[in-house]
Structures are given as C-alpha cells and as structure tokens.
Design a protein around this motif. Structure first.
Motif, PDB file in Angstrom:
ATOM      1  N   GLY A 109      36.104  30.965  44.657  1.00  0.00           N
ATOM      2  CA  GLY A 109      36.935  32.093  44.611  1.00  0.00           C
ATOM      3  C   GLY A 109      38.314  31.959  43.584  1.00  0.00           C
ATOM      4  O   GLY A 109      37.794  30.235  43.252  1.00  0.00           O
ATOM      5  N   GLY A 110      39.132  32.832  43.821  1.00  0.00           N
ATOM      6  CA  GLY A 110      40.556  32.655  42.641  1.00  0.00           C
ATOM      7  C   GLY A 110      39.790  31.826  41.530  1.00  0.00           C
ATOM      8  O   GLY A 110      41.017  31.486  40.365  1.00  0.00           O
ATOM      9  N   VAL A 111      38.998  33.016  40.669  1.00  0.00           N
ATOM     10  CA  VAL A 111      38.715  32.596  39.684  1.00  0.00           C
ATOM     11  C   VAL A 111      39.349  34.030  38.636  1.00  0.00           C
ATOM     12  O   VAL A 111      39.786  34.257  37.655  1.00  0.00           O
ATOM     13  N   GLY A 112      39.550  35.350  39.496  1.00  0.00           N
ATOM     14  CA  GLY A 112      40.223  36.287  38.925  1.00  0.00           C
ATOM     15  C   GLY A 112      38.991  37.220  38.768  1.00  0.00           C
ATOM     16  O   GLY A 112      39.677  38.073  38.150  1.00  0.00           O
ATOM     17  N   LYS A 113      38.628  37.533  39.920  1.00  0.00           N
ATOM     18  CA  LYS A 113      37.074  38.381  40.160  1.00  0.00           C
ATOM     19  C   LYS A 113      37.862  39.387  40.276  1.00  0.00           C
ATOM     20  O   LYS A 113      37.943  40.635  40.005  1.00  0.00           O
ATOM     21  N   SER A 114      38.666  39.469  41.251  1.00  0.00           N
ATOM     22  CA  SER A 114      39.506  41.155  41.962  1.00  0.00           C
ATOM     23  C   SER A 114      40.405  41.575  40.401  1.00  0.00           C
ATOM     24  O   SER A 114      40.358  42.244  40.528  1.00  0.00           O
ATOM     25  N   THR A 115      41.016  40.399  40.524  1.00  0.00           N
ATOM     26  CA  THR A 115      41.188  41.401  38.760  1.00  0.00           C
ATOM     27  C   THR A 115      40.874  42.010  37.972  1.00  0.00           C
ATOM     28  O   THR A 115      41.316  43.113  37.261  1.00  0.00           O
ATOM     29  N   MET A 146      46.370  44.370  45.170  1.00  0.00           N
ATOM     30  CA  MET A 146      46.603  44.722  43.811  1.00  0.00           C
ATOM     31  C   MET A 146      47.028  46.614  43.144  1.00  0.00           C
ATOM     32  O   MET A 146      47.003  46.638  42.090  1.00  0.00           O
ATOM     33  N   ASN A 268      37.402  34.261  31.775  1.00  0.00           N
ATOM     34  CA  ASN A 268      38.660  34.344  32.477  1.00  0.00           C
ATOM     35  C   ASN A 268      40.259  33.133  32.354  1.00  0.00           C
ATOM     36  O   ASN A 268      39.374  31.980  33.077  1.00  0.00           O
ATOM     37  N   MET A 269      40.979  33.129  32.588  1.00  0.00           N
ATOM     38  CA  MET A 269      42.503  31.971  32.264  1.00  0.00           C
ATOM     39  C   MET A 269      41.428  31.524  31.318  1.00  0.00           C
ATOM     40  O   MET A 269      41.618  29.871  31.138  1.00  0.00           O
ATOM     41  N   ILE A 303      40.076  36.300  29.010  1.00  0.00           N
ATOM     42  CA  ILE A 303      40.819  36.722  29.213  1.00  0.00           C
ATOM     43  C   ILE A 303      41.644  36.047  29.690  1.00  0.00           C
ATOM     44  O   ILE A 303      41.577  34.900  30.227  1.00  0.00           O
ATOM     45  N   PRO A 304      42.674  35.370  28.575  1.00  0.00           N
ATOM     46  CA  PRO A 304      43.684  34.315  28.707  1.00  0.00           C
ATOM     47  C   PRO A 304      44.555  34.198  30.236  1.00  0.00           C
ATOM     48  O   PRO A 304      44.788  35.644  30.394  1.00  0.00           O
ATOM     49  N   ILE A 305      45.745  33.362  30.197  1.00  0.00           N
ATOM     50  CA  ILE A 305      46.460  33.155  31.938  1.00  0.00           C
ATOM     51  C   ILE A 305      47.520  33.845  31.179  1.00  0.00           C
ATOM     52  O   ILE A 305      47.557  33.371  30.348  1.00  0.00           O
ATOM     53  N   ASP A 306      47.986  34.877  31.847  1.00  0.00           N
ATOM     54  CA  ASP A 306      49.324  35.711  31.750  1.00  0.00           C
ATOM     55  C   ASP A 306      50.179  36.320  32.168  1.00  0.00           C
ATOM     56  O   ASP A 306      49.487  36.680  33.525  1.00  0.00           O
ATOM     57  N   THR A 309      50.171  40.233  33.376  1.00  0.00           N
ATOM     58  CA  THR A 309      48.976  39.826  34.613  1.00  0.00           C
ATOM     59  C   THR A 309      49.030  39.731  36.219  1.00  0.00           C
ATOM     60  O   THR A 309      48.670  40.038  37.033  1.00  0.00           O
ATOM     61  N   GLY A 310      49.239  38.466  36.136  1.00  0.00           N
ATOM     62  CA  GLY A 310      49.668  37.606  38.015  1.00  0.00           C
ATOM     63  C   GLY A 310      50.812  38.626  38.139  1.00  0.00           C
ATOM     64  O   GLY A 310      50.421  38.705  39.358  1.00  0.00           O
TER      65      GLY A 310
HETATM   66  P1  ADP Z   1      39.131  36.076  42.579  1.00  0.00           P
HETATM   67  O1  ADP Z   1      38.935  37.634  42.942  1.00  0.00           O
HETATM   68  O2  ADP Z   1      38.359  35.711  42.014  1.00  0.00           O
HETATM   69  O3  ADP Z   1      39.800  35.170  43.909  1.00  0.00           O
HETATM   70  P2  ADP Z   1      42.148  37.077  41.959  1.00  0.00           P
HETATM   71  O4  ADP Z   1      41.847  38.082  41.328  1.00  0.00           O
HETATM   72  O5  ADP Z   1      42.311  37.195  42.880  1.00  0.00           O
HETATM   73  O6  ADP Z   1      40.656  35.932  41.805  1.00  0.00           O
HETATM   74  O7  ADP Z   1      43.306  35.970  41.532  1.00  0.00           O
HETATM   75  C1  ADP Z   1      43.527  35.029  41.865  1.00  0.00           C
HETATM   76  C2  ADP Z   1      45.478  34.681  41.517  1.00  0.00           C
HETATM   77  O8  ADP Z   1      45.269  34.407  40.199  1.00  0.00           O
HETATM   78  C3  ADP Z   1      45.793  35.761  41.538  1.00  0.00           C
HETATM   79  O9  ADP Z   1      47.016  36.022  42.002  1.00  0.00           O
HETATM   80  C4  ADP Z   1      45.977  36.829  39.936  1.00  0.00           C
HETATM   81  O10 ADP Z   1      47.235  37.140  40.035  1.00  0.00           O
HETATM   82  C5  ADP Z   1      45.658  35.116  39.305  1.00  0.00           C
HETATM   83  N1  ADP Z   1      44.886  36.143  38.021  1.00  0.00           N
HETATM   84  C6  ADP Z   1      43.639  35.834  37.527  1.00  0.00           C
HETATM   85  N2  ADP Z   1      43.783  36.148  36.703  1.00  0.00           N
HETATM   86  C7  ADP Z   1      44.434  36.107  35.878  1.00  0.00           C
HETATM   87  C8  ADP Z   1      44.772  35.847  34.507  1.00  0.00           C
HETATM   88  N3  ADP Z   1      44.615  36.182  33.463  1.00  0.00           N
HETATM   89  N4  ADP Z   1      46.408  35.966  34.334  1.00  0.00           N
HETATM   90  C9  ADP Z   1      47.228  35.558  35.047  1.00  0.00           C
HETATM   91  N5  ADP Z   1      47.196  35.453  36.390  1.00  0.00           N
HETATM   92  C10 ADP Z   1      46.069  35.522  36.688  1.00  0.00           C
END
Ligand code: ADP
Length: 342
Positions: A109-115, A146, A268-269, A303-306, A309-310
């Motif tokens: 979890g928390g790796v940006g899957k939903s993003t 989102m 991601n990140m 995908i960089p941390i941005d 995007t967050g």
């Molecule tokens: P997951 O679905 O894997 O749990 P999320 O998509 O909810 O992860 O992302 C977790 C957090 O990280 C969210 O607050 C999201 O906005 C942020 N995030 C995800 N990818 C990035 C990115 N490339 N840059 C900045 N923030 C990001």
C-alpha cells in the motif's frame, strides 16, 4: 407471424440461472436464424456447472416453442470452459458492454497505485476512449477523493448502481457508498461476497476500457476480483524500494497463476527533481527498472515524486488533466496511455 426482433425480445425473458439478468443483455446469444419457420438460436456460455446450460436450454424452449409462425426450434448451446483458477474453478463473467478490463495493482500500500489508476484513466479518456474507473478497495477507497466528488450514486430499474461521472469518466467506488469515512468492517468471506456483488452490479454501459484499482496485496480479495471479471491485463505499481519490490514480485506471480497477462511495471516515486533540475533518488535508484528486467516484464513508466501530483490527488483534480506541456508527470501518463494497446 413472429419476426426476428420478437424472437430476440422473447429471449430476454430467459434469465441467466441464479441471476436477475437475462441472457441477451449478458451477451450469451450469439446468433438467431429464422427462415421458413425454422428457428435456430446459438448461445455461448462459459461455465463448469452443467446445470447452467441445461436450464438455459429449457427456458429458451419455454419462451420460443409455440410462438406464432415458428415451426422447429433448435437451441444450440456451446459450452466454453471457464478457466481453471487457483482456489477452485469459478466461472468468469465478462461485464456486458465493457470491451477491456485492466487492473492496476501493487503488492504494498501507499506506493501510488490509486494515483496511477486515476491518471491512467484520465489519459486513456483523453485518447478518445470511453473509460470507467472502479475503486475496488473496500478498506481504503480513495478514488472519490481523487476526483473530488461526494455525489451519491443512484440505482436503475435493474437495481444496478449508476456510476458517477467526472471529467468524462464513469467512476465507481466503495467510497461513494460508505455512510462516513470509516472503513467497512468486513472480513473474509463477507468481504469476498461484497466485492463480487459490487463488481456485478454497476451499470457501466458501453466502455472501451474499465480500469480497476485493486486493493494492495495478493490475498483473497484480489483473487476474487480476477475470478469475477475477465481481466485483460495487469499493471503493477511499485516504488524503487526493496520492500515494495518484494511485494511487487508477489503480485506478478499471483497474476501469473491466474493467467492474467502482465502489461508491465510502473516505477512510481522514482526520484524527486529540485528546481535546479538535480534528481534525488529518495527511495533508491532504478529499483523498478532492475526489477522489470529481472522479471522479464515491460517497464511502462517512471513517475517522479511531484508536488502538484500529490496535491492534485488531494484536491480532486488528477494531474493528467493538466496540459502535458506544463507537467512532466502529466506527459508521462499520456505517454503511458498512448503506448497501451487498448
Ligand atoms: P496507493 O493506492 O498505492 O495506496 P496512493 O495513490 O493513494 O497510493 O498514493 C499515496 C499518497 O502518495 C497519496 O497522497 C498520493 O497523492 C501520493 N502520491 C502518489 N504518487 C505520487 C507522486 N508521483 N508524486 C507525489 N505524490 C504522490
């Protein structure tokens, strides 16, 4: 005298055994031939339960035999083998009207899957496709947030949930159905039943592609989902960190076991770039690149941390809605969508 339209209408009276939906809207009726009073109906059904085709056969005869002007009635049922899946054979049913289903998954979890799921859906829609996005995370649904919507979905006359529309996409999330922000307290078999029901009862209409945002991990719920709907491919999201990569490997292995093709990995990140253009590899450098190579799966995007995007995720406006010329991350999602053969 009956015509072919009336015959099709009559077939709508035949329900798929155990479901409230009829065999026509399920897409099982492949051909209806009616010539000189002789009627041939060709039906295709994927199941391992012999009672299903038997019941359909009997019910078809019940509605067709004796129609005015209809002489002989031949109901031809072709049984396609439902694929054998880990944990027991379950008949997959594809979602009527939906051409392709892609899942976005992660081990952790928390790796940006939903993003990724949200932005990929937006970018696919910008390609001119009809896109749906379904948040299958019972415990931590985030798609509603989102897309900045708190609208509650309505039901249609078939008791199906009508998806919410935002930015040209059709959205469905457990988040739309929850009374408050508390996670659903369901475990084990109940969670499985909830998920199946949820997946089967959404009125998606005609879609080119449906993106499913899976819950993180490789447990029962993920298996249930891939057994409930026919999945065309999986995208695995990871960060470059070893802890995330270990779980990404497990996810790839799980989809392999249930014969879901891996479309590729997304790192991601991957880095953070400061205003001066220097890249900082906060979670290690190229972990996803190496992993994709080792597992022999395509690396679809980095995908960089941005910050925007967050922020876009929190504010309900996915970054892919931004002009790709103004955001490298938006550009990366549009490139990802352009490269996917859907
Ligand atoms: P997951 O679905 O894997 O749990 P999320 O998509 O909810 O992860 O992302 C977790 C957090 O990280 C969210 O607050 C999201 O906005 C942020 N995030 C995800 N990818 C990035 C990115 N490339 N840059 C900045 N923030 C990001």
């Amino acid at each position: 005298m009956t015509n072919i339209e009336q015959i099709k209408e009559a077939l709508k009276g035949v329900k798929y055994p155990g479901f409230s939906r009829d065999i026509v809207s399920f897409g099982l009726v492949k051909e209806v031939e009616f010539e000189g009073g002789d009627l041939v109906v060709r039906i295709e059904v994927a199941t391992k339960d012999a009672k299903v085709p038997q019941q359909i056969f009997l019910d078809c005869h019940a509605v067709l035999d004796g129609l005015p002007g209809v002489g002989t009635v031949k109901v031809d049922i072709e049984i396609k083998d439902a694929p054998e899946l880990a944990g027991g054979a379950v008949g997959k049913s594809s979602i009527p009207g939906v051409k392709r289903v892609i899942v976005v998954a992660s081990g952790k979890g928390g790796v940006g899957k939903s993003t990724v799921a949200a932005n990929l859906a937006v970018a696919l829609s910008a390609k001119g496709l009809k896109v749906g996005l379904c948040d299958c995370d019972l415990y931590g649904p985030s798609i509603a947030q989102m897309f900045g919507t708190t609208e509650r979905p309505n039901a249609n006359e078939l008791d199906e949930i009508i998806p919410i529309e935002a930015f040209g996409l059709k959205l469905m999330s457990m988040g739309f159905l929850l009374e408050d922000k508390s996670p659903v307290i369901v475990r084990g078999p109940m969670a499985t039943r909830y998920t199946q029901q949820f997946l089967r009862q959404v009125a998606w209409g005609e879609l080119d592609v449906l993106v499913l945002d899976l819950p993180p991990g490789t447990g029962d719920i993920q298996l249930t989902i891939v057994q409930t709907v026919a999945v065309d491919g999986a995208i695995i999201v990871t960060t470059p960190q070893e802890v995330a990569l270990i779980d990404a490997r497990k996810a790839v292995a799980m989809f392999g076991k249930v014969n879901v093709p891996i479309l590729g990995l997304i790192e991601n990140m991957a880095w953070f770039e400061c205003d001066a253009g220097k890249r900082y590899y906060l979670f290690g450098e190229e972990g996803g690149v190496r992993e994709a190579r080792d597992m022999n799966v395509p690396l679809l995007a980095r995908i960089p941390i941005d910050i925007p995007t967050g922020r876009g995720g929190d504010e309900g406006r996915p970054i892919a809605l931004t002009d790709p010329r103004e955001s490298k991350v938006s550009a990366a999602f549009h490139a990802l969508a352009a490269g996917l053969k859907v």
